[in-house]
Design a protein around this motif. Structure first.
Motif, PDB file in Angstrom:
ATOM      1  N   TYR A   1      78.765 -65.309  43.335  1.00 31.01           N
ATOM      2  CA  TYR A   1      79.379 -65.656  44.615  1.00 31.01           C
ATOM      3  C   TYR A   1      79.096 -64.544  45.619  1.00 31.01           C
ATOM      4  O   TYR A   1      79.114 -63.361  45.265  1.00 31.01           O
ATOM      5  N   TYR A   2      78.855 -64.933  46.882  1.00 28.65           N
ATOM      6  CA  TYR A   2      78.832 -63.932  47.949  1.00 28.65           C
ATOM      7  C   TYR A   2      80.252 -63.441  48.215  1.00 28.65           C
ATOM      8  O   TYR A   2      81.205 -64.217  48.163  1.00 28.65           O
ATOM      9  N   CYS A   3      80.380 -62.164  48.518  1.00 28.31           N
ATOM     10  CA  CYS A   3      81.654 -61.563  48.906  1.00 28.31           C
ATOM     11  C   CYS A   3      81.521 -60.950  50.287  1.00 28.31           C
ATOM     12  O   CYS A   3      80.417 -60.674  50.757  1.00 28.31           O
ATOM     13  N   PHE A   4      82.658 -60.686  50.910  1.00 27.56           N
ATOM     14  CA  PHE A   4      82.672 -59.836  52.088  1.00 27.56           C
ATOM     15  C   PHE A   4      82.545 -58.379  51.632  1.00 27.56           C
ATOM     16  O   PHE A   4      82.584 -58.099  50.426  1.00 27.56           O
ATOM     17  N   PRO A   5      82.348 -57.437  52.546  1.00 29.97           N
ATOM     18  CA  PRO A   5      82.183 -56.028  52.147  1.00 29.97           C
ATOM     19  C   PRO A   5      83.277 -55.545  51.199  1.00 29.97           C
ATOM     20  O   PRO A   5      84.441 -55.916  51.308  1.00 29.97           O
ATOM     21  N   GLU A   6      82.822 -54.733  50.229  1.00 34.70           N
ATOM     22  CA  GLU A   6      83.664 -54.145  49.190  1.00 34.70           C
ATOM     23  C   GLU A   6      84.248 -55.195  48.256  1.00 34.70           C
ATOM     24  O   GLU A   6      85.231 -54.940  47.561  1.00 34.70           O
ATOM     25  N   GLY A   7      83.647 -56.365  48.228  1.00 28.09           N
ATOM     26  CA  GLY A   7      84.080 -57.405  47.303  1.00 28.09           C
ATOM     27  C   GLY A   7      85.251 -58.231  47.789  1.00 28.09           C
ATOM     28  O   GLY A   7      85.797 -59.034  47.024  1.00 28.09           O
TER      29      GLY A   7
ATOM     30  N   ASP B   1      93.022 -56.197  51.061  1.00 26.29           N
ATOM     31  CA  ASP B   1      92.237 -57.363  50.663  1.00 26.29           C
ATOM     32  C   ASP B   1      91.614 -58.101  51.849  1.00 26.29           C
ATOM     33  O   ASP B   1      91.059 -59.186  51.676  1.00 26.29           O
ATOM     34  N   ILE B   2      91.709 -57.532  53.052  1.00 20.98           N
ATOM     35  CA  ILE B   2      91.154 -58.176  54.240  1.00 20.98           C
ATOM     36  C   ILE B   2      90.078 -57.291  54.859  1.00 20.98           C
ATOM     37  O   ILE B   2      90.273 -56.076  55.007  1.00 20.98           O
ATOM     38  N   TRP B   3      88.962 -57.908  55.216  1.00 21.74           N
ATOM     39  CA  TRP B   3      87.919 -57.224  55.987  1.00 21.74           C
ATOM     40  C   TRP B   3      88.198 -57.467  57.461  1.00 21.74           C
ATOM     41  O   TRP B   3      88.262 -58.606  57.912  1.00 21.74           O
TER      42      TRP B   3
ATOM     43  N   SER C   1      74.260 -52.999  53.107  1.00 22.84           N
ATOM     44  CA  SER C   1      74.697 -53.457  51.791  1.00 22.84           C
ATOM     45  C   SER C   1      75.310 -54.853  51.873  1.00 22.84           C
ATOM     46  O   SER C   1      75.912 -55.231  52.884  1.00 22.84           O
ATOM     47  N   VAL C   2      75.151 -55.600  50.781  1.00 23.84           N
ATOM     48  CA  VAL C   2      75.795 -56.894  50.598  1.00 23.84           C
ATOM     49  C   VAL C   2      76.507 -56.845  49.250  1.00 23.84           C
ATOM     50  O   VAL C   2      76.009 -56.238  48.297  1.00 23.84           O
ATOM     51  N   TRP C   3      77.664 -57.471  49.185  1.00 25.82           N
ATOM     52  CA  TRP C   3      78.450 -57.464  47.949  1.00 25.82           C
ATOM     53  C   TRP C   3      78.456 -58.850  47.327  1.00 25.82           C
ATOM     54  O   TRP C   3      78.545 -59.873  48.020  1.00 25.82           O
ATOM     55  N   LEU C   4      78.372 -58.887  45.992  1.00 26.04           N
ATOM     56  CA  LEU C   4      78.385 -60.118  45.215  1.00 26.04           C
ATOM     57  C   LEU C   4      79.460 -60.039  44.146  1.00 26.04           C
ATOM     58  O   LEU C   4      79.811 -58.948  43.671  1.00 26.04           O
TER      59      LEU C   4
END
Length: 268
Positions: A7-13, A212-214, A247-250
């Motif tokens: 799954y794609y995540c927002f930064p830092e998961g 837990d919020i970007w 960076s991208v987080w997964l």
């Protein structure tokens, strides 16, 4: 060997993001920006460069300092109802606003909101040729999904529309198989007219400073989601290459993995 579920995540998961968008550059933006800064919330401010300094609007010389840490974006030079205007006027209104704001900020300006919520298919088709990568409408959907069309971006809600109820729902979201976005829009002067600054204060208290919020600007969300789409996965999904700089987080079988810019990462 079982192939990994990704799954794609927002930064830092993270799986939740918050952004806000305010139009016109009125003097009340000073109070609103100060509130955002206290709670670690970030937003986008859409300005009419031809109206800066008039009546109760922010002056051109104030723009860079006031909105530091946030995004400044196009709202056209003079705020016309664009669907009624000739294309030559529309081009000038958008492109000149970009140029004027870029002179003040010394960064590329790549997004906008439609003045009076007015646009047409022809205007939407024009925007990429003017360097505009997203455009926010005045339509809202009440949900927390990402837009299907960045050039017809609908927000979750205007701040007058069940804001606290929606914020409470947003912060309680926990199913990590989704990416959630809460997007609030409005005009800062409305808080003065309605005498309800406590509404935004309460919203910021509810949603600000959460792990837990970007907290992102409009363009940061656009850039990040494009970076996700640029990732190059092997057919087996055992490794991935990130051709971009950021960076991208997964989430890989529930494990958060950072894929740094310019790197290839093993996922299996």
């Amino acid at each position: 060997m079982a192939l990994p579920g990704i799954y794609y995540c927002f930064p830092e998961g993270k799986h939740k993001a918050l952004t806000l968008s305010y139009d016109d550059g009125r003097r009340a933006d000073e109070r609103l920006v100060g509130m955002f800064n206290r709670y670690g919330i970030r937003g986008t401010f859409h300005l009419n460069s031809g109206l800066l300094g008039q009546e109760d609007r922010i002056g051109a010389e104030e723009v860079a300092a006031l909105y530091r840490g946030h995004e400044v974006s196009v709202h056209t030079v003079t705020h016309p109802t664009m669907a009624r205007c000739p294309m030559e006027q529309i081009v000038a209104e958008i492109l000149d606003d970009r140029k004027n704001l870029e002179r003040l900020l010394k960064v590329p300006v790549r997004g906008m909101s439609y003045p009076n919520g007015s646009y047409s298919k022809e205007i939407v088709d024009l925007l990429p040729h003017l360097g505009i990568e997203y455009a926010r409408t005045v339509r809202t959907h009440g949900g927390f999904g990402l837009p299907e069309d960045w050039l017809r971006w609908e927000a979750t809600c205007h701040h007058k529309d069940r804001l606290i109820e929606r914020a409470e729902s947003f912060v309680s979201l926990h199913k990590k198989q989704y990416l959630y976005l809460m997007y609030v829009w409005g005009h800062s002067y409305e808080f003065d007219l309605d005498n309800n600054w406590e509404l935004m204060e309460r919203f910021c208290e509810l949603t600000g400073g959460r792990d837990d919020i970007w907290y992102a600007t409009n363009i940061e969300i656009v850039d990040y989601m494009k970076a996700c789409q640029w990732l190059k996965f092997s057919a087996s999904r055992e490794f991935v290459h990130n051709p971009g700089a950021a960076s991208v987080w997964l989430s890989v079988d529930g494990r958060v993995v950072e894929v740094p810019g310019g790197r290839q990462v093993e996922l299996g």
